[in-house]
Design a protein around this motif. Structure first.
Motif, PDB file in Angstrom:
ATOM      1  N   LYS A 150       2.417   9.204   3.119  1.00  0.00           N
ATOM      2  CA  LYS A 150       2.331   9.138   4.541  1.00  0.00           C
ATOM      3  C   LYS A 150       3.030   8.868   5.500  1.00  0.00           C
ATOM      4  O   LYS A 150       3.293   9.886   6.285  1.00  0.00           O
ATOM      5  CB  LYS A 150       0.185   8.341   4.510  1.00  0.00           C
ATOM      6  CG  LYS A 150      -0.253   9.801   3.908  1.00  0.00           C
ATOM      7  CD  LYS A 150      -1.891   8.910   3.818  1.00  0.00           C
ATOM      8  CE  LYS A 150      -2.315   8.968   3.409  1.00  0.00           C
ATOM      9  NZ  LYS A 150      -4.273   8.268   2.289  1.00  0.00           N
ATOM     10  N   GLU A 151       3.349   7.563   6.284  1.00  0.00           N
ATOM     11  CA  GLU A 151       3.894   7.092   6.802  1.00  0.00           C
ATOM     12  C   GLU A 151       5.231   8.275   6.671  1.00  0.00           C
ATOM     13  O   GLU A 151       6.015   8.447   7.751  1.00  0.00           O
ATOM     14  CB  GLU A 151       4.684   5.602   6.946  1.00  0.00           C
ATOM     15  CG  GLU A 151       2.947   5.027   7.371  1.00  0.00           C
ATOM     16  CD  GLU A 151       3.875   3.598   7.766  1.00  0.00           C
ATOM     17  OE1 GLU A 151       4.790   3.248   8.000  1.00  0.00           O
ATOM     18  OE2 GLU A 151       3.339   2.540   7.723  1.00  0.00           O
TER      19      GLU A 151
ATOM     20  N   GLY B  31       2.294  -7.758   0.865  1.00  0.00           N
ATOM     21  CA  GLY B  31       1.519  -7.601   2.317  1.00  0.00           C
ATOM     22  C   GLY B  31       1.078  -6.554   2.982  1.00  0.00           C
ATOM     23  O   GLY B  31       0.323  -6.863   3.873  1.00  0.00           O
TER      24      GLY B  31
ATOM     25  N   MET C 177      -6.512  -5.907  14.147  1.00  0.00           N
ATOM     26  CA  MET C 177      -5.739  -5.692  14.102  1.00  0.00           C
ATOM     27  C   MET C 177      -5.164  -4.345  14.907  1.00  0.00           C
ATOM     28  O   MET C 177      -4.227  -4.166  15.084  1.00  0.00           O
ATOM     29  CB  MET C 177      -6.527  -5.124  12.739  1.00  0.00           C
ATOM     30  CG  MET C 177      -6.672  -5.922  11.286  1.00  0.00           C
ATOM     31  SD  MET C 177      -6.162  -4.763  10.218  1.00  0.00           S
ATOM     32  CE  MET C 177      -7.785  -4.307  10.049  1.00  0.00           C
TER      33      MET C 177
ATOM     34  N   ASP D 117       0.724  -1.136  -0.492  1.00  0.00           N
ATOM     35  CA  ASP D 117      -0.248   0.401   0.277  1.00  0.00           C
ATOM     36  C   ASP D 117       0.920   1.308  -0.011  1.00  0.00           C
ATOM     37  O   ASP D 117       1.602   1.730   0.656  1.00  0.00           O
ATOM     38  CB  ASP D 117      -0.874   0.073   1.100  1.00  0.00           C
ATOM     39  CG  ASP D 117      -2.165   1.048   1.214  1.00  0.00           C
ATOM     40  OD1 ASP D 117      -1.903   1.711   0.702  1.00  0.00           O
ATOM     41  OD2 ASP D 117      -2.857   1.100   1.844  1.00  0.00           O
TER      42      ASP D 117
ATOM     43  N   ARG E   7       0.326   4.625   1.997  1.00  0.00           N
ATOM     44  CA  ARG E   7       0.121   4.975   2.827  1.00  0.00           C
ATOM     45  C   ARG E   7       1.290   4.659   3.287  1.00  0.00           C
ATOM     46  O   ARG E   7       1.903   5.377   4.482  1.00  0.00           O
ATOM     47  CB  ARG E   7       0.216   3.290   4.450  1.00  0.00           C
ATOM     48  CG  ARG E   7       0.053   2.857   5.000  1.00  0.00           C
ATOM     49  CD  ARG E   7      -0.333   1.568   6.291  1.00  0.00           C
ATOM     50  NE  ARG E   7       1.244   1.428   7.256  1.00  0.00           N
ATOM     51  CZ  ARG E   7       0.610   1.373   8.228  1.00  0.00           C
ATOM     52  NH1 ARG E   7      -1.031   1.189   8.790  1.00  0.00           N
ATOM     53  NH2 ARG E   7       1.715   0.915   8.898  1.00  0.00           N
TER      54      ARG E   7
ATOM     55  N   PRO F  94      -1.781  -4.721  11.620  1.00  0.00           N
ATOM     56  CA  PRO F  94      -1.592  -3.614  10.874  1.00  0.00           C
ATOM     57  C   PRO F  94      -1.730  -2.203  11.638  1.00  0.00           C
ATOM     58  O   PRO F  94      -1.125  -1.083  10.520  1.00  0.00           O
ATOM     59  CB  PRO F  94      -2.428  -3.770  10.005  1.00  0.00           C
ATOM     60  CG  PRO F  94      -2.760  -4.913  10.654  1.00  0.00           C
ATOM     61  CD  PRO F  94      -2.399  -4.997  12.085  1.00  0.00           C
ATOM     62  N   ALA F  95      -1.811  -2.270  12.736  1.00  0.00           N
ATOM     63  CA  ALA F  95      -1.309  -0.659  12.798  1.00  0.00           C
ATOM     64  C   ALA F  95       0.076   0.405  13.490  1.00  0.00           C
ATOM     65  O   ALA F  95      -0.528   1.229  14.010  1.00  0.00           O
ATOM     66  CB  ALA F  95      -2.948  -0.140  14.391  1.00  0.00           C
TER      67      ALA F  95
ATOM     68  N   ILE G 287      -5.142 -12.471   4.383  1.00  0.00           N
ATOM     69  CA  ILE G 287      -3.668 -12.395   5.083  1.00  0.00           C
ATOM     70  C   ILE G 287      -3.648 -14.121   5.703  1.00  0.00           C
ATOM     71  O   ILE G 287      -2.531 -15.181   5.723  1.00  0.00           O
ATOM     72  CB  ILE G 287      -2.377 -11.312   4.967  1.00  0.00           C
ATOM     73  CG1 ILE G 287      -2.333 -11.016   3.743  1.00  0.00           C
ATOM     74  CG2 ILE G 287      -1.701 -12.021   5.870  1.00  0.00           C
ATOM     75  CD1 ILE G 287      -1.129 -10.100   3.678  1.00  0.00           C
TER      76      ILE G 287
ATOM     77  N   ILE H 177      -6.714   4.170  11.201  1.00  0.00           N
ATOM     78  CA  ILE H 177      -5.712   4.055  11.091  1.00  0.00           C
ATOM     79  C   ILE H 177      -4.428   3.311  10.081  1.00  0.00           C
ATOM     80  O   ILE H 177      -3.224   2.616  10.484  1.00  0.00           O
ATOM     81  CB  ILE H 177      -5.222   4.327  12.415  1.00  0.00           C
ATOM     82  CG1 ILE H 177      -5.375   2.544  12.785  1.00  0.00           C
ATOM     83  CG2 ILE H 177      -5.426   5.235  13.366  1.00  0.00           C
ATOM     84  CD1 ILE H 177      -4.653   2.904  14.385  1.00  0.00           C
ATOM     85  N   ILE H 178      -5.390   2.650   9.728  1.00  0.00           N
ATOM     86  CA  ILE H 178      -4.501   1.320   9.009  1.00  0.00           C
ATOM     87  C   ILE H 178      -3.497   1.748   7.610  1.00  0.00           C
ATOM     88  O   ILE H 178      -2.595   2.352   6.609  1.00  0.00           O
ATOM     89  CB  ILE H 178      -4.678  -0.152   8.972  1.00  0.00           C
ATOM     90  CG1 ILE H 178      -5.961  -0.520  10.446  1.00  0.00           C
ATOM     91  CG2 ILE H 178      -4.584  -0.814   8.048  1.00  0.00           C
ATOM     92  CD1 ILE H 178      -4.535  -1.166  10.577  1.00  0.00           C
TER      93      ILE H 178
ATOM     94  N   THR I 222       3.320   1.377  13.119  1.00  0.00           N
ATOM     95  CA  THR I 222       3.960   1.711  11.147  1.00  0.00           C
ATOM     96  C   THR I 222       5.225   1.761  11.478  1.00  0.00           C
ATOM     97  O   THR I 222       5.822   0.982  12.537  1.00  0.00           O
ATOM     98  CB  THR I 222       3.555   3.196  11.351  1.00  0.00           C
ATOM     99  OG1 THR I 222       3.953   3.675  12.938  1.00  0.00           O
ATOM    100  CG2 THR I 222       2.246   3.323  11.551  1.00  0.00           C
TER     101      THR I 222
ATOM    102  N   PHE J 252      -0.324  -5.495   5.598  1.00  0.00           N
ATOM    103  CA  PHE J 252      -1.007  -6.697   6.779  1.00  0.00           C
ATOM    104  C   PHE J 252       0.386  -7.501   7.216  1.00  0.00           C
ATOM    105  O   PHE J 252      -0.214  -8.519   8.159  1.00  0.00           O
ATOM    106  CB  PHE J 252      -1.724  -6.899   5.810  1.00  0.00           C
ATOM    107  CG  PHE J 252      -2.937  -6.104   5.435  1.00  0.00           C
ATOM    108  CD1 PHE J 252      -3.459  -5.590   6.523  1.00  0.00           C
ATOM    109  CD2 PHE J 252      -2.755  -5.307   4.913  1.00  0.00           C
ATOM    110  CE1 PHE J 252      -4.765  -4.778   6.590  1.00  0.00           C
ATOM    111  CE2 PHE J 252      -3.642  -4.218   4.195  1.00  0.00           C
ATOM    112  CZ  PHE J 252      -4.922  -4.234   5.933  1.00  0.00           C
ATOM    113  N   GLU J 253       1.568  -7.932   6.696  1.00  0.00           N
ATOM    114  CA  GLU J 253       2.639  -8.012   6.570  1.00  0.00           C
ATOM    115  C   GLU J 253       3.948  -7.814   7.525  1.00  0.00           C
ATOM    116  O   GLU J 253       3.537  -6.086   7.252  1.00  0.00           O
ATOM    117  CB  GLU J 253       3.464  -9.309   5.728  1.00  0.00           C
ATOM    118  CG  GLU J 253       2.004 -10.664   5.816  1.00  0.00           C
ATOM    119  CD  GLU J 253       2.514 -11.297   3.968  1.00  0.00           C
ATOM    120  OE1 GLU J 253       3.425 -10.615   3.516  1.00  0.00           O
ATOM    121  OE2 GLU J 253       1.795 -11.756   3.882  1.00  0.00           O
TER     122      GLU J 253
END
Lengths: 195, 551
Positions: A9-10, A62, B170, A3, A6, A99-100, B157, B126-127, A102, A65-66
């Motif tokens: 933004k990070e 991923g 999450m 992604d 994201r 995933p929350a 996943i 926030i994800i 960073t 999410f990974e």
């Protein structure tokens, strides 16, 4: 697919409060946001104080999410970090990843790991043994490695600047490029060449 | 004590004999109440076959109990049961002992009061760090909200990683397990195949995570699983016909314990005995290291590579040999250690061969006798065709089944004895003297069983279809007699093993499947009281209910 929206933004957010955290994440090349370089300052009051540690970051498809794949580029003497490969033993980079989290929070956790080693769950058994049995020697070795590998003296920087300027790049650009990649000469050259 | 046991065994046996001079009339009556000769599968089923169709029903029983007891929804009940490996008793014990909050927290079940719906029209996920319209955001039971897109990615996943049974929220450090209805709903929108996989994982958890349920080990797989009710150390027969040990899933092997059986099959498979033979009979050449066998003569041996060496010590020598001396070599004194090792290896090899030969002989007989079934059927039908007073020939088949049963027990009693009285497992369990006494006791029983099994086999193999009525009656008498005797002897041998031999062990526990006089139990089909439809309906309902609440 990673992604990238994201990740963008990070990066913005992370570099915005660089002044406070001292933590920086930059892409290794502008073209590929999946391969990044992070830098963390050694925490105060530890043998790592004063050092700047570079961490290689690879994002899998991923992400987020990974977990991101992270390892130290700078050699470091620490029970949970391999002195050979730089591999990091940290739960949030494995099964405790959420995933929350960073890149910045992950780097902060690594920084916290530097201040609070967990020798009972070691990545590098030799270092962990030394940490537990000859703590004094451990502190000495860790400090020596920090000074030898994690500190770029101003002289070093000047030498690199000089070298790059001789290649034909303007000095201001060279300095900012070196700064943005944490002083790595080769990365700075790559950055200068790519634009 | 052991002496007594043996004596009483002997006397009982006398009583059990049908003496040939008993009344003719009484025999018909005997046939029916003679448990040994009757071959009906046991009526009290303690194991059940779970097929693909009845898997849902089987799960449902346990889910219901937990849902009723704790008044929770189905997905919470499932999460709890998966955490406690489908052991309802254990779950209840924890509930009684530690209370609901503790029970829930350990398993990752969160039941929170419904919070007020969010008032704003968009929320920040926030994800993905985007602003998302409120209708595309889903809040889990634990109170954490993320956008549906991110939830779906997360679920996909985790399902692909094979973690369907425990997909956590999450949020960082949130231990809550996600609602399966939401997972099903969101995933099926974009990946219907994965949603199916997810459902299958949840269903199969009942087998995979359950101590009392195991897949039938048949190859190719019959699709069934077996659930036992009381004891996991038992032998069962699946509806596909395969008989197996429920505990270790290999072939039935009582009275061997699972560990003994594992060691035995490994030993038989391995070439370790060949290696032993080589240690005894060969020495490696000091030059090329090939094993060299000495084929007689003096102790100066030469390998095919040309290297001469001393047979006594294995060291390289020169070529010349006199009656007192080998050239360039003197290995000095006789070495006691190596000699001793060779002796031991030789002894172990012979011991193994002794037990293995007998084990093999009985399994071979068993295979031969399995073929007997057809010929016996023919004999029976030709007898039935005859016009005679004899009508009931069930004794033939019953006798044959008794023969199969006892032959199996007998063959597995040899590997049992090999480990029971050997050094490998129980060296420190008993003194040599005690071991000897026990071994004699056991071997006497084994011998008695053996001779009666052979007799039974002999009578069943006789061409009784060509005999006169009188002679057939004689055979019948013998078969009935021997059936009862072998059954009793088997029972006694198992008792002796369970109580006097394995039961007296102090350091280890070797549970064995109990002797079942009537043969290995056929697992009963689990009755399906309801079908798949209500289940899906329910899921749908749960999902709808959820939709109504959150959005």
């Amino acid at each position: 697919m990673v992604d990238f929206a994201r990740v963008q933004k990070e990066l913005q957010e992370c570099n915005r409060d660089f002044e406070v955290s001292g933590i920086r994440v930059v892409p290794k090349s502008e073209a590929n946001l999946a391969h990044l370089l992070g830098t963390i300052p050694g925490p105060l009051g530890t043998p790592y104080e004063g050092g700047t540690f570079k961490i290689d970051i690879n994002l899998t498809d991923g992400y987020p999410f990974e977990p991101p794949k992270m390892k130290f580029v700078t050699k470091v003497w620490h029970p949970n970090i391999s002195s050979q490969s730089g591999a990091i033993c940290l739960d949030i980079l494995k099964d405790q990843w959420s995933p929350a989290l960073t890149l910045k929070t992950a780097l902060l956790s690594i920084q916290a790991l530097l201040s609070a080693p967990e020798p009972d769950d070691p990545q590098d058994a030799v270092v962990a043994q030394q940490y537990l049995r000859e703590h004094h020697t451990f502190l000495g070795t860790a400090r020596y490695w920090t000074e030898a590998f994690a500190m770029t003296s101003s002289l070093d920087v000047e030498e690199k600047v000089k070298k790059l300027v001789e290649m034909g790049f303007p000095e201001t650009l060279v300095r900012s490029a070196l700064d943005s990649v944490g002083g790595d000469e080769n990365l700075a050259l790559e950055k200068l060449c790519s634009g | 004590m052991e002496e007594d046991y043996y004596m009483s065994g002997d006397s009982e046996e006398e009583e059990d004999y049908y003496s040939p001079d008993r009344d003719e009339e009484s025999l018909d009556g005997l046939e029916n109440d003679d448990t040994g000769a009757q071959w009906n599968p046991s009526k009290a089923f303690s194991s059940k076959v779970i097929t693909k169709e009845s898997l849902l029903a089987a799960q449902r029983e346990d889910l219901r109990r937990v849902m009723d007891l704790l008044s929770v929804r189905e997905h919470h009940a499932r999460t709890l049961l998966i955490h406690y490996r489908w052991d309802v008793e254990k779950l209840i014990a924890v509930y009684v002992e530690k209370g609901k909050p503790c029970l829930f927290a350990a398993a990752g079940v969160t039941v929170v009061e419904r919070l007020d719906p969010e008032s704003s029209s968009t929320l920040m996920c926030i994800i993905c760090m985007d602003d998302i319209p409120a209708e595309d955001v889903t809040k889990m039971d634990c109170g954490h909200s993320f956008c549906n897109h991110c939830w779906t990615e997360h679920f996909v996943i985790k399902i692909k990683e094979g973690q369907s049974k425990r997909i956590r929220c999450m949020a960082h450090k949130c231990n809550a397990i996600c609602d399966e209805a939401i997972i099903r709903k969101l995933v099926s929108l974009r990946h219907p195949d994965l949603a199916e996989k997810f459902d299958r994982f949840l269903l199969e958890s009942y087998i995979e995570d359950n101590k009392m349920v195991k897949w039938c080990p048949s190859v190719p797989h019959c699709g069934n699983a077996i659930r036992v009710e009381n004891d996991e150390y038992c032998e069962v027969e699946c509806s596909c016909g395969l008989q197996f040990c429920f505990s270790c899933l290999s072939e039935t092997h009582s009275p061997c314990s699972c560990l003994m059986w594992e060691l035995w099959t490994k030993k038989c498979r391995d070439e370790s005995e060949t290696v032993n033979w080589m240690t005894v009979h060969t020495k490696p050449c000091p030059k090329c290291h090939k094993p060299v066998e000495k084929n007689g003569g003096c102790n100066l041996v030469s390998c095919i590579c040309g290297q001469p060496f001393c047979w006594l010590c294995g060291g390289a020598t020169g070529r010349d040999h006199t009656w007192s001396h080998i050239a360039n070599h003197s290995c000095g004194r006789y070495k006691e250690d190596t000699e001793k090792n060779a002796e031991r290896a030789k002894r172990d090899l012979y011991r193994y061969m002794h037990y293995h030969n007998r084990y093999k002989a009985h399994t071979d007989s068993f295979k031969q006798e399995s073929r007997l079934k057809e010929t016996i059927k023919e004999k029976v039908s030709s007898l039935e065709a005859r016009d005679s007073n004899l009508r009931d020939f069930s004794w033939v088949m019953n006798g044959l089944y008794r023969l199969f049963r006892s032959r199996r027990a007998l063959s597995y009693s040899y590997p049992f004895a090999f480990y029971m009285f050997g050094d490998e497992l129980f060296k420190d369990e008993m003194t040599n003297c005690k071991r000897e006494i026990k071994q004699h006791l056991f071997e006497d029983q084994q011998q008695q069983l053996e001779s009666n099994v052979e007799k039974l086999s002999k009578f069943l193999e006789e061409p009784f279809d060509e005999y006169t009525e009188e002679q057939v009656m004689q055979i019948r008498m013998q078969v009935l007699n021997l059936s009862v005797i072998t059954d009793n002897l088997c029972k006694k041998m198992y008792e002796c093993i369970e109580n006097d031999l394995l039961g007296s062990l102090q350091f280890t526990i070797h549970p064995i499947a109990p002797y079942q006089s009537k043969g290995i139990e056929k697992a009963e089909e689990l009755s399906v009281g309801w079908t798949q439809a209500p289940y899906n309906e329910k899921c749908q309902k749960a999902a709808d209910q959820f939709k109504g609440r959150v959005i």
